[in-house]
Design a protein around this motif. Structure first.
Motif: not given
Length: 556
Positions: A339-341, A346-350, A353-356
């Motif tokens: 669920i966290a993945l 949709q999280d603004e923190l992403i 992040i490169n290549n999530y």
């Protein structure tokens, strides 16, 4: 000096979301002679005001509304980003009396902390006191603001020699700066001399910290224990004991102290990561996961907001699942990780992040491995590793930890050692979760790695002596320690081929085993040398099978 004269040229910023309190506080400040008062209702507006104007005082309410920065985060950000000049005084104003919140705010070291409700006289007394101290110590604050620590130490020494009324503060700061400069013997000499005169609590804490830095962990524990007994609300004593017990190998007491520190004052990223480290060392991965989740939640609106905290929470959740002894609990944790993945997309923190998608693939591979789908997990891992190796622009590897964890699960120990070297990269090592986990991960797998190495070598020795039965059994046993080890699997295939060649019969169990071994490598993007060896063995196997089972002649 009259208050009207003292504050008439001072600029005040008041941060509070309650209009009635704003009006009341502004009235008090005007009565004290203040001419300029700017009022804002939230932390974001306070940060903006501090960037665009110079203030002499900032009065911040702790609770500024549910989904916005709180007062603690406002003070933290203006200090971290140096948005205010060295002479600016910060005061926390709040009605909160919840112990963790109070202790958390005090740890940020505002110039004062005022509880609502308060009178004009109380506020005036606090303002006068804070202004007097700041004015006297301004050369030190100026040097600290400029990060000129040598000058700050000189100013401390000067004020101590002048017997300034704030000499205790100067001694404390001087000892702290000496420790930062790794001048531990000088710090110890200074503190020992002071404590002979009077057992200052701050001095005892600093001396315990100095001992800890010098590796004198037991002495640090003794002093910190005394401080804890005399003043149970001084969190530094719990932090120090947690670190000292951990360094001395006493994980039980280390974890106890780390938990107590986090319960008393949870709003510290450093403290929560310390708890995470100690919990992992103690194989209490559920506690480590909860600490990472607390960090993620507390930093979302903070200056310490960082995508790495989100990734660390997911990593810690998968770690906890991997180490869970109860199947139901493991399934619950795996679901939490999945669920966290998904939510992270949709999280603004992403956005930072490169290549999530690479991180997501590797995490899903770890979950596949937990479900015993090792072949599928290895295919995903080796595909990612192959793509990274072919990327000419790739420098460091932000997901080396995920690869390392999977490689250990597979039993690919030689590759794991190579990736572990990448984890020593400065950028990766700045991540406290990874830095604290790598050594524990390597230690966890040391016994398995040794078992595989010994049995695999025994198999090689037996093969050289043409004892193919023994070689087969040794290689097969080795793979119990490293179920997906490529070299070990190829060795097993070679031994089985030789056994079949030298046997009059075709044992069904050997045929099943060799087919399973080939399936474990089929479709995996292997390194070139191993791929060449795999194809050669595959060719030998098919040739042998055709020889042993020639095609039947068709009758006309």
């Amino acid at each position: 000096m009259q208050s009207g004269t003292l504050y008439k040229d001072k600029r005040f910023l008041v941060v509070d979301d309650q209009r009635p309190f704003q009006v009341m506080l502004k009235g008090i400040l005007l009565n004290l002679g203040v001419k300029e008062v700017q009022m804002v209702t939230n932390g974001e507006a306070a940060i903006s005001a501090a960037k665009n104007h110079e203030f002499d005082f900032i009065l911040v309410d702790y609770n500024l509304g549910g989904h916005r920065k709180n007062g603690r985060q406002v003070i933290e950000e203006i200090k971290t980003k140096k948005l205010v000049p060295p002479h600016c005084i910060s005061i926390m104003v709040t009605g909160e009396n919840h112990r963790p919140m109070v202790l958390g705010a005090i740890e940020l070291q505002p110039d004062d902390y005022v509880m609502k409700p308060f009178s004009q006289n109380v506020l005036k007394h606090r303002l006068d006191k804070a202004l007097h101290k700041r004015t006297n110590l301004l050369p030190i604050y100026q040097a600290m603001h400029e990060e000129n620590f040598e000058q700050a130490m000189n100013e401390c020494t000067r004020l101590i020699s002048e017997n300034n009324r704030y000499r205790n503060f100067c001694n404390n700061l001087l000892a702290e700066l000496l420790c930062k400069q790794k001048q531990y013997e000088q710090a110890e000499y200074l503190l020992t001399k002071l404590l002979k005169v009077k057992p200052y609590t701050w001095g005892q804490i600093q001396l315990a910290r100095t001992y800890h830095h010098q590796g004198k962990h037991q002495q640090a524990i003794v002093i910190a224990t005394e401080v804890m007994k005399q003043a149970p609300m001084i969190i530094d004593s719990y932090d120090l004991m947690a670190e000292a017990f951990h360094a001395s190998g006493d994980l039980t007491h280390s974890l106890e102290m780390a938990i107590r520190a986090a319960e008393l004052s949870p709003y510290s990223v450093e403290r929560q990561y310390r708890l995470c480290q100690i919990a992992q060392s103690s194989d209490m991965h559920d506690i480590a996961k909860d600490a990472c989740k607390a960090i993620l939640e507390m930093t979302r609106k903070s200056v310490q907001q960082d995508s790495v905290h989100l990734l660390n929470y997911i990593r810690a959740t998968i770690n906890a699942a991997e180490h869970s002894e109860e199947k139901s609990e493991q399934n619950k944790l795996k679901q939490e990780a999945v669920i966290a993945l998904q939510r992270a997309k949709q999280d603004e923190l992403i956005g930072n992040i490169n290549n999530y998608s690479v991180f997501e693939t590797l995490c899903n591979a770890r979950i596949e491995a937990m479900d015993k789908h090792l072949i599928a997990a290895k295919k995903q891992l080796f595909k990612v590793m192959s793509a990274h190796a072919q990327d000419e622009e790739a420098t460091d590897d932000p997901y080396a930890y995920e690869k390392l964890s999977l490689l250990y699960t597979m039993g690919e120990y030689e590759l794991a050692e190579h990736v572990a070297d990448e984890c020593k990269d400065e950028r990766v090592n700045k991540n406290p979760f990874i830095k604290n986990t790598i050594s524990h991960l390597k230690q966890e797998n040391k016994k398995r790695q040794r078992g595989f190495k010994q049995l695999n070598q025994a198999g090689i020795d037996a093969y050289k002596k043409q004892d193919y039965i023994l070689a087969f059994h040794q290689f097969d046993s080795a793979l119990k320690f490293a179920p997906m080890h490529t070299g070990g699997t190829l060795n097993l295939i070679l031994a089985i081929i030789k056994l079949i060649e030298t046997s009059e019969k075709q044992p069904e169990d050997l045929l099943k085993r060799i087919k399973a071994a080939f399936q474990a490598l089929d479709g995996i993007e292997l390194p070139s040398k191993q791929f060449e060896r795999y194809k050669e063995l595959e060719k030998q196997y098919h040739s042998l099978m055709e020889k042993l089972n020639p095609p039947q002649k068709k009758w006309r």
